[in-house]
Design a protein around this motif. Structure first.
Motif, PDB file in Angstrom:
ATOM      1  N   ARG A  20      45.528  34.535  38.529  1.00  0.00           N
ATOM      2  CA  ARG A  20      45.794  34.930  39.615  1.00  0.00           C
ATOM      3  C   ARG A  20      45.684  36.185  39.988  1.00  0.00           C
ATOM      4  NH1 ARG A  20      50.955  33.644  43.741  1.00  0.00           N
ATOM      5  NH2 ARG A  20      50.216  35.072  45.790  1.00  0.00           N
ATOM      6  N   THR A  45      39.815  31.634  38.852  1.00  0.00           N
ATOM      7  CA  THR A  45      40.713  32.629  39.418  1.00  0.00           C
ATOM      8  C   THR A  45      41.590  31.614  40.683  1.00  0.00           C
ATOM      9  OG1 THR A  45      41.332  34.661  40.542  1.00  0.00           O
ATOM     10  CG2 THR A  45      39.103  33.366  41.108  1.00  0.00           C
ATOM     11  N   VAL A  46      42.844  31.548  40.850  1.00  0.00           N
ATOM     12  CA  VAL A  46      43.469  31.288  41.778  1.00  0.00           C
ATOM     13  C   VAL A  46      43.817  32.106  42.778  1.00  0.00           C
ATOM     14  CG1 VAL A  46      45.427  29.820  42.399  1.00  0.00           C
ATOM     15  CG2 VAL A  46      44.474  29.638  40.116  1.00  0.00           C
TER      16      VAL A  46
END
Length: 229
Positions: A20, A45-46
């Protein structure tokens, strides 16, 4: 937990590594530096967008999907990442499910979502994902719902949470049928609320659980001890 266990057993995905990002990472040089430091590629990716309001949420999604925007993912990075977009299921701050009054307010907010109050913004967010080349990535919708801290908490409102989740899923999927959906819980309240709030297998592709390695107390043990615990 039979439905959730069945779903976990039924779905297999390739192993990947993700992060993230926070402020300053979204430049090609910084991203490659992070991969070099990790010693492996970053495949996922968060991302998080605002819960302050539906229009702010939409603006955030559009900016992230626009490589020319200040916080947009650079084009050469974006197209090799699987994006997990964390989307609020209701909007507001200072609301929690720790009191009956808070639970009543959360119910009102969730039923507003289920009733179509924010359909325009959710549909436009799905279109932004498609326009950004991520129309087959993941929507992490109404995350950590088993905790009491978000305005979409399922605590004492599992039925309203399910109704809101299913409604937003259908609204966004009409625009972007390739999107995948994550049902993400917190450790707190998981045993009591995760099954009750589960929207059903047709609405879920990925199951996530948020686990935080936090140092507790004024005199925490050494990091390796905490990690082992």
């Amino acid at each position: 937990m039979n439905a959730i266990r069945t779903r976990v057993a039924a779905v297999t995905t390739p192993q990947t590594f993700g992060l993230r990002p926070f402020s300053g990472l979204w430049t090609t040089a910084r991203f490659r530096e992070a991969e070099q430091w990790l010693g492996r590629p970053i495949g996922t990716t968060v991302l998080m967008v605002s819960r302050n309001g539906a229009d702010t949420m939409l603006s955030n999604v559009r900016a992230l999907m626009n490589p020319k925007a200040k916080n947009g993912i650079p084009a050469d990075i974006s197209q090799r990442l699987r994006v997990v977009m964390t989307v609020p299921l209701a909007f507001g701050r200072g609301v929690n499910a720790k009191t009956p009054a808070g639970q009543a307010e959360i119910r009102r907010l969730l039923l507003g979502t289920a009733g179509g109050q924010w359909d325009r913004q959710y549909a436009a967010a799905a279109q932004a994902m498609v326009d950004g080349g991520h129309g087959d990535d993941i929507i992490r919708l109404g995350h950590e719902q088993t905790g009491a801290w978000y305005p979409w908490s399922a605590v004492a409102n599992a039925d309203a949470y399910k109704a809101a989740y299913r409604h937003v899923h259908d609204v966004m999927r009409r625009v972007a049928p390739g999107l995948r959906w994550e049902y993400n819980s917190a450790v707190a309240g998981f045993g009591e609320w995760a099954e009750a709030a589960y929207p059903g297998n047709p609405y879920v592709d990925v199951i996530g659980l948020d686990i935080y390695n936090k140092l507790a107390g004024k005199n925490p043990p050494p990091f390796p001890v905490t990690w082992q615990r």
